[in-house]
Design an enzyme around this catalytic site. Structure first.
Site, PDB file in Angstrom:
ATOM      1  N   GLU A 142       0.815  -1.218   0.000  1.00  0.00           N
ATOM      2  CA  GLU A 142       0.000   0.000   0.000  1.00  0.00           C
ATOM      3  C   GLU A 142       0.850   1.270   0.000  1.00  0.00           C
ATOM      4  O   GLU A 142       0.836   2.064   0.942  1.00  0.00           O
ATOM      5  CB  GLU A 142      -0.966   0.008   1.183  1.00  0.00           C
ATOM      6  CG  GLU A 142      -2.018  -1.081   1.122  1.00  0.00           C
ATOM      7  CD  GLU A 142      -2.988  -1.051   2.284  1.00  0.00           C
ATOM      8  OE1 GLU A 142      -4.100  -1.598   2.144  1.00  0.00           O
ATOM      9  OE2 GLU A 142      -2.646  -0.480   3.346  1.00  0.00           O
ATOM     10  N   GLU A 319      -6.570  -7.716  -1.029  1.00  0.00           N
ATOM     11  CA  GLU A 319      -7.219  -7.768   0.281  1.00  0.00           C
ATOM     12  C   GLU A 319      -8.698  -7.496   0.079  1.00  0.00           C
ATOM     13  O   GLU A 319      -9.089  -6.385  -0.277  1.00  0.00           O
ATOM     14  CB  GLU A 319      -6.611  -6.743   1.243  1.00  0.00           C
ATOM     15  CG  GLU A 319      -5.144  -6.987   1.569  1.00  0.00           C
ATOM     16  CD  GLU A 319      -4.576  -5.971   2.548  1.00  0.00           C
ATOM     17  OE1 GLU A 319      -5.378  -5.249   3.201  1.00  0.00           O
ATOM     18  OE2 GLU A 319      -3.340  -5.896   2.673  1.00  0.00           O
TER      19      GLU A 319
END
Length: 674
Positions: A142, A319
């Protein structure tokens, strides 16, 4: 279509690993992502390495017929590294360095951190190169999470000056293009150009300087990611390489990063993202309450389309939400069926793999209240049942090519950064404006591609360019040529207002697109919610919001006029024949009814099917001749597949459930059951 899960073996005793991995295989899991935060376990002190625990976990995964996805662990530099090299830390714009105790506390431009990153990655890949159980890698984790793309340290200052020297012939050119004569902001050399830190007029930073700094910051991440990718590809060219991006994420150009990847992945948390978005309803409304349980299907869908566009094909969800989340600001349990429905929504939009976060809720650290497929004692939670069902569903479906649409929405990060630097109203949000058109198209059953301005326009029957604010002559020429060759081009508010240096031209907007449009923008205004905002379009009166423009036609046909405010009777919407196609301009931010009317007209001009408007929170998404009917409502809906055949589900789709039709979306009719 495949399923995966995120697993943290370093969080659990070794005697638990085999039980966990065996249960993953039983649930139909095919990929297991590991090690993105485990640097200190792999290098507990400088130069002392231990990869055997991870190798053991990878072997267990392979022994149970699954593949491992490993991650470069650079998102969490260990304490010993920060103590030895404190200069690697990211610095806030007020000069405060970030401290150890969380994650993402490093600077992308630190030469020392790049050296240390290279060292741990090289050691890691040396250990796992050629391992038959490792399918691929995720770089870091991320990029930019917690607002960490932009750094204000000395390393970044030096790098920014070098970046500017490569873009400008000399400092005089920079001064001229930025317009630094304003407020006596001219520089005598590149060495004088600092990062845009705090100033007395902090909300009025120089727009050209800000935009260049934002471009530089994104480029810094691209360069840092490339460091990872090059090492991984040199070690084993059979691995895929990806990165997990985030939803509605502004500071990082995902298209630029993905150029070095095999495909993009992103982390989908529908009930989190639905609460954070600026266009989300109040939580005490019916629509807002629904978002607490199911998320916003168009917000999630648009991000799926964005990362499909960045991948130029299939992507991953690395995710996928699998339960409740740590409060942002609320944390309701998802409605029954949502983990399965979210997985199908991702696959319908082109995901080849949906990986759940995570296998087991953690018993320590900052994410103890972040849900998982299993509870923190290891017992099954609601998510594992639904993940197993989704995996079984995917086994029943044929292999399908990636999703593609006939209509494109153009995303441009330069335009977003420039607009957000000068919003003119707190209600102007680039993502929300784009979604006004995305929602309208999706409500008509249109599968939409979200692509960059570098895409091949000729593959689309219609293109919508919401607030394409920063436009250079080359892009303007490509768009005009697209319309001249028969394309249908729809421009919206604030398009081509600025040049590539974020300054007005000597001609009125839309500048280099004015001839193709046959009109110019004479005036603009930002509008508070309490003001009367109405336009008349195609014989009907509609509401709009936030932004309005007065258009001066120069050959274009006026198809909409203002009916309120000081601009009443001024032109608000125009359309112009240009070659074999049309260029249209919408000078207001449309509310839903006007957005629907505009996209219906666009589809008709493009010769595309126009379906009946779908019931709220029901969506059709076509992938390779198969259409997913996803029902995010509480109520059942009935499906008439037209000439198609239902191959998964039934003609009655229960609330928070789905069906898959082998057949085109435009032939499918949906009715809400009474």
């Amino acid at each position: 279509m495949h399923t995966g899960v995120c697993y943290f073996p370093e969080h659990w005793p070794r005697d638990r690993w085999e039980t966990d991995v065996e249960r993953m295989a039983d649930a139909g899991i095919e990929y297991v992502r590991m090690a993105e935060f485990a640097w200190n376990r792999m290098e507990p002190e400088p130069g002392t390495y231990d990869f055997e625990w991870l190798a053991e976990a990878v072997e267990l995964v392979g022994d149970h017929g699954m593949k491992a996805v490993l991650c470069t662990p650079t998102a969490t530099p260990p304490k010993w590294l920060i103590d030895e090299y404190p200069s690697v830390r990211r610095v806030e714009d007020d000069g405060t360095p970030l401290e150890f105790g969380s994650r993402r506390h490093y600077c992308y431009n630190s030469p020392i951190y790049r050296r240390e990153s290279r060292r741990i990655i090289e050691r890691m890949v040396d250990r796992f190169a050629g391992n038959e159980h490792v399918a691929g890698w995720q770089t870091d984790n991320e990029f930019g999470c917690h607002e960490t793309v932009r750094c204000y340290c000395e390393n970044c200052t030096t790098a920014f000056r070098s970046w500017l020297r490569e873009r400008y012939d000399d400092i005089d050119e920079l001064n001229d293009e930025w317009g630094n004569a304003f407020w006596s902001q001219e520089y005598n050399s590149f060495a004088e150009v600092d990062l845009p830190g705090r100033t007395p007029a902090n909300e009025q930073q120089h727009p050209s300087r800000m935009l260049e700094y934002q471009r530089f910051s994104s480029d810094s991440v691209v360069e840092y990611n490339r460091l990872h990718v090059d090492i991984l590809r040199d070690a084993d060219d059979s691995w895929f390489v990806t990165h997990n991006f985030m939803g509605d994420f502004e500071p990082l150009d995902a298209f630029d990063v993905t150029e070095d990847l095999d495909f993009a992945a992103w982390d989908s948390y529908p009930t989190l993202h639905g609460q954070e978005a600026p266009d989300t309803p109040d939580p005490d409304s019916d629509a807002g309450a629904s978002i607490q349980r199911v998320g916003d299907p168009d917000l999630t869908g648009m991000n799926h389309a964005l990362y499909r566009g960045a991948s130029d094909g299939a992507f991953w969800v690395m995710e996928n939400q699998s339960g409740d989340i740590r409060a942002y600001p609320y944390s309701a349990e998802p409605a029954d069926g949502m983990m399965r429905l979210w997985a199908h929504q991702a696959v319908a939009h082109g995901a080849d793999t949906v990986s759940y976060f995570r296998w087991r809720r953690c018993t320590f650290g900052q994410e103890q209240y972040w849900g998982a497929l299993n509870n923190y004692d290891g017992s099954p939670d609601r998510g594992v049942v639904e993940a197993t069902e989704a995996a079984a569903d995917f086994d029943e479906l044929p292999d399908l090519d990636a999703t593609s649409g006939d209509v494109a929405l153009l995303i441009d990060y330069d335009s977003m950064w420039a607009l957000h630097n000068e919003r003119h109203t707190p209600d102007f949000d680039y993502w929300a404006h784009i979604r006004a058109y995305y929602r309208a198209l999706r409500a008509r059953g249109v599968t939409v591609d979200v692509v960059s301005t570098a895409a091949d326009f000729d593959t689309y029957s219609a293109i919508v360019t919401p607030s394409l604010h920063v436009v250079d002559d080359d892009l303007a020429g490509r768009l005009a040529d697209y319309a001249a060759d028969g394309g249908e081009l729809l421009l919206t508010v604030r398009t081509a207002t600025k040049n590539e240096y974020d300054r007005f031209r000597d001609e009125l907007a839309p500048g280099p697109l004015s001839d193709a449009l046959g009109a110019r923008i004479e005036q603009h205004e930002s509008l508070a919610p309490g003001l009367d905002t109405r336009v008349r379009y195609d014989g009907d009166t509609y509401d709009y919001r936030t932004w309005g423009e007065w258009i001066q036609p120069e050959g274009a046909t006026v198809v909409g006029q203002h009916e309120s405010g000081v601009g009443a009777s001024e032109s608000a919407i125009v359309r112009n024949e240009h070659g074999e196609g049309h260029v249209a301009y919408v000078g207001v931010w449309p509310e839903s009814a006007l957005a629907d009317a505009l996209v219906v007209a666009l589809l008709e001009r493009a010769g595309l099917p126009v379906s009946e408007q779908l019931p709220e929170n029901v969506r059709l998404t076509e992938r390779d001749g198969h259409t997913w009917v996803t029902n995010f409502r509480e109520e059942d809906v009935s499906v008439d597949p037209g000439s198609g055949t239902i191959i998964l589900g039934e003609e009655t789709v229960p609330g928070r459930d789905l069906a898959v039709v082998e057949g085109p979306a435009h032939e499918i009719a949906i009715r809400v059951e009474q």
